[in-house]
Design an enzyme around this catalytic site. Structure first.
Site, short mmCIF file in Angstrom:
data_model
loop_
_atom_site.label_atom_id
_atom_site.label_comp_id
_atom_site.label_asym_id
_atom_site.label_seq_id
_atom_site.Cartn_x
_atom_site.Cartn_y
_atom_site.Cartn_z
CG ASP A 9 -1.70 1.23 1.39
OD1 ASP A 9 -2.37 1.62 0.43
OD2 ASP A 9 -1.65 1.84 2.49
CG ASP A 11 -1.93 7.41 0.32
OD1 ASP A 11 -0.98 8.11 -0.07
OD2 ASP A 11 -2.99 7.29 -0.32
N GLY A 46 -7.52 3.46 2.91
CA GLY A 46 -7.73 2.44 1.87
C GLY A 46 -8.97 2.63 1.03
NE ARG A 49 -9.57 12.13 -4.81
CZ ARG A 49 -9.09 12.42 -6.02
NH1 ARG A 49 -9.70 13.30 -6.79
NH2 ARG A 49 -7.99 11.83 -6.46
CG ASN A 118 -3.48 12.46 -5.92
OD1 ASN A 118 -3.41 13.24 -6.88
ND2 ASN A 118 -4.49 12.48 -5.06
CG ASP A 170 -2.05 2.48 6.33
OD1 ASP A 170 -2.41 2.02 5.22
OD2 ASP A 170 -2.23 3.66 6.65
C1 BG6 Z 1 -5.87 5.56 -0.15
C2 BG6 Z 1 -6.01 6.31 1.15
O1 BG6 Z 1 -4.54 5.15 -0.30
O2 BG6 Z 1 -6.23 6.39 -1.25
C3 BG6 Z 1 -7.43 6.83 1.27
O3 BG6 Z 1 -5.72 5.45 2.23
C4 BG6 Z 1 -7.75 7.69 0.06
O4 BG6 Z 1 -7.56 7.56 2.48
C5 BG6 Z 1 -7.56 6.89 -1.21
O5 BG6 Z 1 -9.09 8.17 0.14
C6 BG6 Z 1 -7.82 7.70 -2.48
O6 BG6 Z 1 -6.82 8.66 -2.63
P1 BG6 Z 1 -6.83 9.85 -3.67
O7 BG6 Z 1 -5.40 10.36 -3.63
O8 BG6 Z 1 -7.17 9.27 -5.02
O9 BG6 Z 1 -7.82 10.84 -3.22
MG MG Z 2 -2.81 3.16 3.51
#
Ligand code: BG6
Ligand code: MG
Length: 212
Positions: A9, A11, A46, A49, A118, A170
């Site tokens: 993973d 983030d 996880g 958005r 992202n 996590d």
């Molecule tokens: C996950 C995060 O990795 O990505 C989540 O743990 C988040 O909290 C999800 O909502 C989507 O991320 P992003 O960057 O596309 O908004």
């Molecule tokens: Mg994570």
């Protein structure tokens, strides 16, 4: 542990962008007058958005249109991207970097399985843009964790069977996804650790070198 590949993973595992997610959601929640704290934030780990936004809006007494929700998600993402722009290779810890390099030296295939759209931007910011053998992210999937889709795509891109893969997470949702995908689930930090579904609780990122 008999695995040939490790899927990480992003983030909260490879880097601390989980803290930036929290700060960006907190700014939006405060603006809307909605209660939000670190414990609620754990439920966002996880998940996508839009699903994260729905969890935050559970505390709101107002009903919002789909259009308003999309604007909120975009507002949060803009705040989040500003925070991401402050990141550099200095935000990749030596522990994570050295562990990744040692795992590669030991012959493991290394992939990323993240719900984030992202992902590639973040990997470039921290100097890992070209490092991983395969990346599956929020742009590849229709179902976010706890659905196993992102990990199954990562395994396929790595040329591995799911049973040959270990996942490092996590998020409890990520541990559920790994198990649903028939993979070994390794919990690190967050609400993953001690959630009861994981195969192993990692003491630290470098603990991977003791168990693999
Ligand atoms: C996950 C995060 O990795 O990505 C989540 O743990 C988040 O909290 C999800 O909502 C989507 O991320 P992003 O960057 O596309 O908004
Ligand atoms: Mg994570």
């Amino acid at each position: 542990m008999d695995v040939k590949a490790v899927i990480f993973d992003l983030d909260g595992v490879i880097c601390f962008t989980d803290k930036f997610h929290y700060r960006a959601w907190k700014a939006l929640a405060d603006r809307l007058g909605i209660y939000f704290d670190e414990k609620i934030n754990d439920r966002l780990r996880g998940v996508s958005r839009m699903a994260s936004l729905e969890i935050i809006l559970e505390r709101s007494d107002k009903e919002y249109t789909q259009e308003e929700k999309e604007a909120f998600a975009e507002e949060k993402n803009n705040t989040y991207r500003e925070l991401l722009k402050t990141m550099s290779p200095a935000d990749l810890t030596d522990e994570v970097k050295n562990t990744l390099v040692e795992l590669r030296n030991r012959g493991y295939k290394l992939g990323i399985g993240s719900s984030s759209k992202n992902t590639k931007f973040i990997l470039e910011r921290i100097g890992l843009g070209d490092f991983f053998d395969a990346i599956a992210d929020g742009t590849d999937i229709t179902h976010s964790k706890p659905d196993p889709e992102v990990f199954l795509i990562a395994a396929k891109k790595l040329g591995m069977e799911p049973t040959d893969c270990a996942v490092v997470e996590d998020a409890k949702a990520g541990i559920e996804a790994a198990k649903a995908g028939n993979m070994t689930a390794l919990a690190l930090f967050g609400d993953a650790k001690g959630c009861g579904l994981e195969d192993y609780d990692l003491k630290s990122f470098s603990d991977l070198l003791n168990i693999l």
